[in-house]
Design a protein around this motif. Sequence first.
Motif, PDB file in Angstrom:
ATOM      1  N   GLN A 151      49.400  47.759  33.106  1.00  0.00           N
ATOM      2  CA  GLN A 151      48.658  46.664  32.027  1.00  0.00           C
ATOM      3  C   GLN A 151      47.499  46.418  32.336  1.00  0.00           C
ATOM      4  O   GLN A 151      47.238  45.526  33.061  1.00  0.00           O
ATOM      5  CB  GLN A 151      50.409  46.078  31.657  1.00  0.00           C
ATOM      6  N   VAL A 152      47.091  46.401  31.072  1.00  0.00           N
ATOM      7  CA  VAL A 152      45.858  45.443  30.802  1.00  0.00           C
ATOM      8  C   VAL A 152      46.036  44.117  30.143  1.00  0.00           C
ATOM      9  O   VAL A 152      46.559  44.030  29.040  1.00  0.00           O
ATOM     10  CB  VAL A 152      44.582  45.658  29.781  1.00  0.00           C
ATOM     11  N   GLY A 153      45.696  42.403  30.535  1.00  0.00           N
ATOM     12  CA  GLY A 153      45.980  41.612  29.797  1.00  0.00           C
ATOM     13  C   GLY A 153      44.595  41.215  29.278  1.00  0.00           C
ATOM     14  O   GLY A 153      44.860  40.781  28.191  1.00  0.00           O
ATOM     15  N   SER A 154      43.036  41.819  29.248  1.00  0.00           N
ATOM     16  CA  SER A 154      42.522  40.924  28.696  1.00  0.00           C
ATOM     17  C   SER A 154      41.122  42.131  28.844  1.00  0.00           C
ATOM     18  O   SER A 154      40.854  42.952  29.807  1.00  0.00           O
ATOM     19  CB  SER A 154      41.609  39.319  29.546  1.00  0.00           C
ATOM     20  N   SER A 155      40.179  42.433  27.201  1.00  0.00           N
ATOM     21  CA  SER A 155      39.535  42.851  26.935  1.00  0.00           C
ATOM     22  C   SER A 155      38.470  42.449  28.033  1.00  0.00           C
ATOM     23  O   SER A 155      37.273  43.630  28.693  1.00  0.00           O
ATOM     24  CB  SER A 155      39.273  43.730  25.592  1.00  0.00           C
ATOM     25  N   THR A 156      37.882  41.425  28.450  1.00  0.00           N
ATOM     26  CA  THR A 156      37.081  41.355  29.591  1.00  0.00           C
ATOM     27  C   THR A 156      37.297  40.558  30.429  1.00  0.00           C
ATOM     28  O   THR A 156      36.522  40.362  31.954  1.00  0.00           O
ATOM     29  CB  THR A 156      35.891  40.263  28.823  1.00  0.00           C
ATOM     30  N   LYS A 175      43.588  38.681  34.163  1.00  0.00           N
ATOM     31  CA  LYS A 175      44.525  38.245  32.479  1.00  0.00           C
ATOM     32  C   LYS A 175      45.341  38.727  32.744  1.00  0.00           C
ATOM     33  O   LYS A 175      45.747  39.236  33.537  1.00  0.00           O
ATOM     34  CB  LYS A 175      44.066  38.153  31.274  1.00  0.00           C
ATOM     35  N   ARG A 176      46.866  37.466  32.921  1.00  0.00           N
ATOM     36  CA  ARG A 176      48.563  38.277  32.749  1.00  0.00           C
ATOM     37  C   ARG A 176      49.118  37.383  31.652  1.00  0.00           C
ATOM     38  O   ARG A 176      50.039  36.589  31.801  1.00  0.00           O
ATOM     39  CB  ARG A 176      48.886  38.389  33.612  1.00  0.00           C
TER      40      ARG A 176
END
Length: 474
Positions: free
Chosen positions: A286-291, A295-296
């Motif tokens: 899972q990805v919390g932020s594109s940059t 981030k969670r």
Amino acid sequence: MEQRSIFASLSPLDHRYYLANRELFEKLGGFLSEEANVAFCLEAEIALLTVHARRLYGEDAKALVDAGALRQKVTVELVYEEEERTHHNIRALVNVMKRFVPEKINPYVHLGATSVDILDTAMSLRVGGAVREVVLPLLWELEERLAVLAEKEAETPQVGRTHGQHAVPVTFGFAMAEYAARLGKSLLEMEKRCGDLRGKLAGAVGAYNATSLLVDDPQALEREYLQELGLEPAEYATQMVEPEYMLRLLLEINTAFGIIANLADDLRHLQRSEIDEVREFFSSTQVGSSTMPQKRNPWNSEHVKSLWKAFSPRVVTFFMDQISEHQRDLSNSASGRFVADYIAGFCAAAERMNRIIESLYVDRQQMRKNLDMGGDMVLAEAAYILLALEGDSDAHEAVRKATLLCEKEKISLKEALARNEKLWDLLDRGLRDSLGLDADTFFSDSARYRGKAAEKAVKIGRRYRELAAKRREK
């Protein structure tokens, strides 16, 4: 019919939320889709034809009204094709139905009914079925999880918060018991309202004009018709069933929606970096932020609240649909179709909350750290109450001044109070009388000052866990 990609649909419910809730939405579709709408209207027409045939032909009615064949032959495609010609949905259904009914009972299809007799009766069946078979089981599952969490974390110390500030200690189980209690009562009310949806066979203005030409007792005919469908007649009807039966159920669903959104908001705040007391499940991919790779985000809790923001305001439309001029106008015909969307949006939020609670990580160490952050200042209320009980009429002011001293000199509340030997002796005596503890011991652990939080959490958790288990067994 032509197959279209779900990604060509306009509503997010039909692509994004369908994919995330496929099984749930397909269950809802059995009651709330347009195919279901035609099917339930057909059931209402079959029930009416059955009653007419039974009155005319007795036991032969079963052979004359082949309900199974009608359900197979009267399709949504045929009805919509006929509606292109008639520009009237119920007349289109009636015309298609008459193609497959024996000639001797053909004239009795829809006889004595107006379109809204069928539509409102079918709507009660559809929404009642969706709530009973899909919405309530989903919510009782969530209720059980909340109740279990309340019991499990009944002893977990947590600082209470009012106005975003540390207040006095509670337990995390106590905090979750709030939502178990609120949602549980809402579900009981929802069950009640679901069981009170009504139907009608009272004709174009609700005065039984048409059916009075058919039978001596048109209200008995209405009761017999609705018994076929498992409904009771509305006490009063215009061309429509009194809207308040449906309105009260939808309002209770909206009440439950608000409770779930409130829970989502609390859980979202508890996941703030500076609080960090609970965490949603976050998968390894899972990805919390594109940059920002670190981030969670608490995106599930945020999503629940966002769905509430999108759908809860539709309650205004439900209220507006109470109003129809004289015996009926068509101003609710379009707006009423979006009840299905509302229930689907609510279920998407409830299902997501179910997943949040199922996998919620509770950081007990961080909860304790946050409770201890302010030292023993959270015991200021206890000090004031105990001093007042010992006869100090100026207790609140004395403790308030002590807290100011704490802030100024960066000392503990215990140190500030102990500087006044008289106050400290009064506190010590009060604590020994009420809790059996000396003042030094009491001020060494603020978690002791939690009132009946743990007991309340266990009591409420057990009550609603058992209640939810019984409902889910049905």
